[in-house]
Design an enzyme around this catalytic site. Structure first.
Site, PDB file in Angstrom:
ATOM      1  N   ASP A   1       0.832  -1.209   0.000  1.00 14.53           N
ATOM      2  CA  ASP A   1       0.000   0.000   0.000  1.00 14.53           C
ATOM      3  C   ASP A   1       0.865   1.257   0.000  1.00 14.53           C
ATOM      4  O   ASP A   1       2.001   1.228   0.482  1.00 14.53           O
ATOM      5  CB  ASP A   1      -0.866   0.061   1.265  1.00 14.53           C
TER       6      ASP A   1
HETATM    7  N1  URA Z   1      -1.243  -5.966   3.907  1.00 10.64           N
HETATM    8  C1  URA Z   1      -1.694  -4.704   3.921  1.00 10.64           C
HETATM    9  O1  URA Z   1      -2.714  -4.424   4.531  1.00 10.64           O
HETATM   10  N2  URA Z   1      -1.005  -3.770   3.254  1.00 10.64           N
HETATM   11  C2  URA Z   1       0.122  -4.020   2.580  1.00 10.64           C
HETATM   12  O2  URA Z   1       0.719  -3.122   1.992  1.00 10.64           O
HETATM   13  C3  URA Z   1       0.584  -5.349   2.573  1.00 10.64           C
HETATM   14  C4  URA Z   1      -0.123  -6.302   3.238  1.00 10.64           C
END
Ligand code: URA
Length: 244
Positions: free
Chosen positions: A104
């Site tokens: 993310d």
């Molecule tokens: N899980 C998440 O919630 N975000 C990420 O970036 C990776 C795994």
């Protein structure tokens, strides 16, 4: 090193068998000299191969980078909103590499970038997704039974999560630091899992993918994988390998 006829077939000249014939007939040159031995080994990155006087394109060198992604970067190669991209952080890498899987915008940590499409595909294939470990700072300190529920699997809108490894690392300042290892790669999975047990994520960092560890890299820094790391990743991503 690779056998000449295999290299030619991979470059799309003809089938391996037909390539052997082309070689035997003297229609192939290596570095300007005719060769007639199909089994000859060449270095595809260095040797110049010509068929009927036409040079074959050299394959691009494979590059494997381990980046500590800072928060505030997207892992897509293009962003319609014009936000900073992880590839903006790379300097002097001539090959066009792309992230394996995603993190993310707000998540930090270990991101693998490569131009090895086969490995990227294998690593992200749900059948043998490699374990990924995250450190999640969550709001409040989850009770032991909530951690157990997280480890067993929680119902999310896209289905229950597979069993995970979950450990409370610290509860300093009234917020828990969780180490969570998952084998899946769903969108915002760790955030949604923690949200589900009532302890939303405040900060998230990936620290491990299979045999790769983030180590001492600072956010924004990256390094090339070692030969050993590449070999271990490839072994892990091999179809039929059940160790992960
Ligand atoms: N899980 C998440 O919630 N975000 C990420 O970036 C990776 C795994």
């Amino acid at each position: 090193m690779e056998r000449l006829h295999k290299f030619m077939a991979r470059a799309g000249v003809a089938s391996r068998r037909q390539c052997e014939e082309l070689i035997a007939r003297g229609r192939v040159k290596i570095n300007g000299r005719v060769v007639t031995t199909p089994g000859l080994k060449i270095d595809p990155l260095k040797d110049r191969v010509e068929v009927d006087g036409r040079p074959l394109a050299r394959p691009e060198k494979k590059v494997y980078l381990l980046l500590n992604k800072p928060a505030g970067y997207v892992t897509t190669v293009k962003d319609p909103r014009g936000r900073a991209k992880v590839t903006d952080l790379l300097r002097g890498i001539k090959q066009r590499v792309y992230p394996v899987g995603r993190l993310d915008y707000d998540t930090e940590g270990l991101l693998l970038l490569t131009n090895d499409g086969d490995l990227a595909y294998a690593l992200t294939h749900p059948r043998h997704e490699v374990p990924k470990t995250y450190l999640a700072r969550v709001k409040g300190v989850p009770a032991p039974e909530k951690l157990k529920a997280l480890a067993r699997g929680v119902p999310l809108e896209d289905g229950p999560t597979a069993p995970a490894r979950v450990r409370l690392v610290s509860d300093k300042g009234g917020n828990g630091l969780l180490e969570i290892t998952i084998h899946e790669g769903r969108n915002r999975q760790v955030r949604r899992m923690c949200e589900h047990i009532g302890h939303p994520v405040l900060a998230l960092r990936r620290v491990r993918i299979g045999p790769l560890e983030l180590g001492g890299l600072k956010p924004g820094q990256y390094r090339h994988l070692t030969f050993r790391e590449i070999a271990r990743l490839k072994k892990m991503a091999r179809p039929g390998d059940t160790q992960n």
